[in-house]
Design an enzyme around this catalytic site. Sequence first.
Site, mmCIF file in Angstrom:
data_model
loop_
_atom_site.group_PDB
_atom_site.id
_atom_site.type_symbol
_atom_site.label_atom_id
_atom_site.label_comp_id
_atom_site.label_asym_id
_atom_site.label_seq_id
_atom_site.Cartn_x
_atom_site.Cartn_y
_atom_site.Cartn_z
ATOM 1 C CB CYS A 81 -3.496 -17.114 -2.076
ATOM 2 S SG CYS A 81 -5.106 -15.937 -1.597
ATOM 3 C CB CYS A 157 -11.919 -19.244 -3.074
ATOM 4 S SG CYS A 157 -10.912 -17.738 -2.178
ATOM 5 C CD GLN A 268 -8.135 -1.192 6.176
ATOM 6 O OE1 GLN A 268 -7.461 -2.158 5.302
ATOM 7 N NE2 GLN A 268 -8.388 0.477 6.837
ATOM 8 C CG PHE A 297 -5.342 9.029 3.570
ATOM 9 C CD1 PHE A 297 -5.720 9.710 2.275
ATOM 10 C CD2 PHE A 297 -4.517 10.095 3.784
ATOM 11 C CE1 PHE A 297 -3.932 10.271 1.297
ATOM 12 C CE2 PHE A 297 -3.469 10.590 3.231
ATOM 13 C CZ PHE A 297 -3.745 10.880 2.129
ATOM 14 C CG ASN A 302 -12.081 1.110 10.145
ATOM 15 O OD1 ASN A 302 -12.666 0.704 10.833
ATOM 16 N ND2 ASN A 302 -10.996 0.586 9.611
ATOM 17 C CG ASP A 346 -6.584 15.546 -5.229
ATOM 18 O OD1 ASP A 346 -5.812 14.917 -4.194
ATOM 19 O OD2 ASP A 346 -5.770 16.107 -6.118
ATOM 20 C CB CYS A 412 -1.882 -1.418 2.185
ATOM 21 S SG CYS A 412 -1.952 0.064 0.937
HETATM 22 C C1 LIG Z 1 -6.324 2.644 2.850
HETATM 23 S S1 LIG Z 1 -7.983 3.411 2.012
HETATM 24 C C2 LIG Z 1 -8.038 4.148 4.585
HETATM 25 C C3 LIG Z 1 -9.203 3.720 4.792
HETATM 26 C C4 LIG Z 1 -9.737 4.061 6.155
HETATM 27 N N1 LIG Z 1 -9.098 4.744 6.736
HETATM 28 C C5 LIG Z 1 -9.927 2.789 5.870
HETATM 29 O O1 LIG Z 1 -9.699 2.328 7.218
HETATM 30 O O2 LIG Z 1 -11.115 2.371 5.967
HETATM 31 C C6 LIG Z 1 -7.252 4.505 1.665
HETATM 32 C C7 LIG Z 1 -8.356 6.269 1.316
HETATM 33 O O3 LIG Z 1 -7.177 6.904 0.623
HETATM 34 C C8 LIG Z 1 -8.336 7.635 -0.259
HETATM 35 N N2 LIG Z 1 -7.849 8.508 -1.361
HETATM 36 C C9 LIG Z 1 -7.232 8.180 -2.358
HETATM 37 N N3 LIG Z 1 -6.859 8.945 -2.508
HETATM 38 C C10 LIG Z 1 -7.102 9.953 -2.241
HETATM 39 C C11 LIG Z 1 -6.413 11.771 -2.352
HETATM 40 N N4 LIG Z 1 -5.884 11.807 -3.430
HETATM 41 N N5 LIG Z 1 -7.111 12.231 -1.194
HETATM 42 C C12 LIG Z 1 -8.210 11.426 -0.408
HETATM 43 N N6 LIG Z 1 -8.403 10.443 0.138
HETATM 44 C C13 LIG Z 1 -7.541 9.345 -0.896
HETATM 45 C C14 LIG Z 1 -9.477 6.087 -0.726
HETATM 46 O O4 LIG Z 1 -10.472 6.500 -1.086
HETATM 47 C C15 LIG Z 1 -9.664 5.306 0.610
HETATM 48 O O5 LIG Z 1 -10.940 5.788 1.095
#
Ligand SMILES: C[S@@+](CC[C@H](N)C(=O)[O-])C[C@H]1O[C@@H](n2cnc3c(N)ncnc32)[C@H](O)[C@@H]1O
Length: 461
Positions: A81, A157, A268, A297, A302, A346, A412
């Site tokens: 932290c 922790c 999360q 993504f 979620n 991707d 983030c």
């Molecule tokens: C911040 S997380 C968000 C996941 C989801 N929205 C949640 O709230 O649980 C980002 C997500 O992006 C995916 N990710 C990372 N690089 C990526 C890419 N190049 N193309 C597509 N998805 C990707 C990761 O696998 C991950 O699931």
Amino acid sequence: MPKQPTEIEIEISTLSEQGSGGGMHNERPVWVRNALPGETVRARILKRRGGQRFADGQPLENFSTDRVPSACSYFPRCGGCATHHIAPAAQLAHKQRQLADQLDAQGIAPNSWREPVALLRLGYRRKARMGVRVVGESVLVGFRESFSNRVARIDACATLTPELSKLINPLKACIAKTSDAKTIPQIELAQGDSGCAVIVRHLQPLTDGDIALWQGFEAECRVEVLMQSKGYDTLTPVSKNRQQMSLLHYQIPEYGLTVGFYPHHFTQVNALMNRELVRTVMGYLGNQRGRVVVDMFCGIGNFTLPLARTGALAVGIEASDEAVEMARRNARVNGVEHASAFYAEDLYGEGGALHPIADKNTLNATGINACFEHFSQSPDALILDPPRSGAGPNLEGWAGIPSLKQIVYVSCNPVTFAEDAKRLEAKGYVLDQVGVYDMFPGTSHVETIGNFVRSSGAGFD
Ligand SMILES: C[S@@+](CC[C@H](N)C(=O)[O-])C[C@H]1O[C@@H](n2cnc3c(N)ncnc32)[C@H](O)[C@@H]1O
């Protein structure tokens, strides 16, 4: 004898994004954990890099009015932290200021700010990766020490949930009894609403005795233990009674959803704050019944699943095949399969680039076009929830979809959020509202949600 760190007395004039107090010593910047602007602190220099010094500190005089006693006795030595010494309201203000500074640097002025949202201050963290270190007769399990590769000496922790925190000492005891503790470099912890899992990374094959030890740990601590010899595809339950690892779950009660995941999947980490994120995103989107919304993504669904539950036609796109498979399973189990579709792509690559659709016959051609046209209807809205690196090179193409009215962006990283906000502004979007969500209290992590609405029509370039 190891060399003792140099100690200096220093006045602090600024607070870094990482939550360290900054001052000058011998014309060099020094960054001190547990130090606040205005304070005079005693700092132990722990690391030197590129002309800068990194230290932990103890305040001596001129205590800041933002200072509070840390709720964690391992702070600031443990590097897990960063801001336990800062009053909650001041932590939030610091996070909001970082976001405002980044937006300002990009020339973005939001129409309005949402009040920062904070919920549980401690005991919220449901996922963690911890180092393991053997020091003489002792085994350490913990986060890294500040500015060091050493594993911090902790017995508990305060940031982890109580259920995960209480595993630390039993883990140390169990590892100490294994045939070669030095071959276990790392432990991962994950918690769902009704159970916990422990992933044990091991560099050498396990002996029968080791397996028996971990089976004993599993029974005694009532967690599932998974052994990992190489990548996550080698995860194996230590119990001989199970062929497959068990699913963990979290609820999103407002939408009557139970979301399944495996311990190594992205989820999360702060379950309560996640519900707030979902509520906020859904609130910004409003009534999307019968409309297409694309969740970029999407992870294990979620945001996609609540959308589908409330009548939208929800498309989730995500790079990880495993996550997509889990999202589809979650849609099936929650009875929203008909209103959702998930694709593995991707989104940073060529396959994630949206190409102008000249002719309906080419719709199913390649990549992301097919995802966007799944429900034979163009999307009204997008959700973006990318990794720290931001939305990536294809953002302009997505933003240019003629039917799109709105983009809700969950981030983030304030730096990439602000950069992407500028790119969206250039495509005719206005940042209508933005706010920070204290997903990781006590740390420097800043979570943001921004609601972008289209102010002018824009087609494909
Ligand atoms: C911040 S997380 C968000 C996941 C989801 N929205 C949640 O709230 O649980 C980002 C997500 O992006 C995916 N990710 C990372 N690089 C990526 C890419 N190049 N193309 C597509 N998805 C990707 C990761 O696998 C991950 O699931």
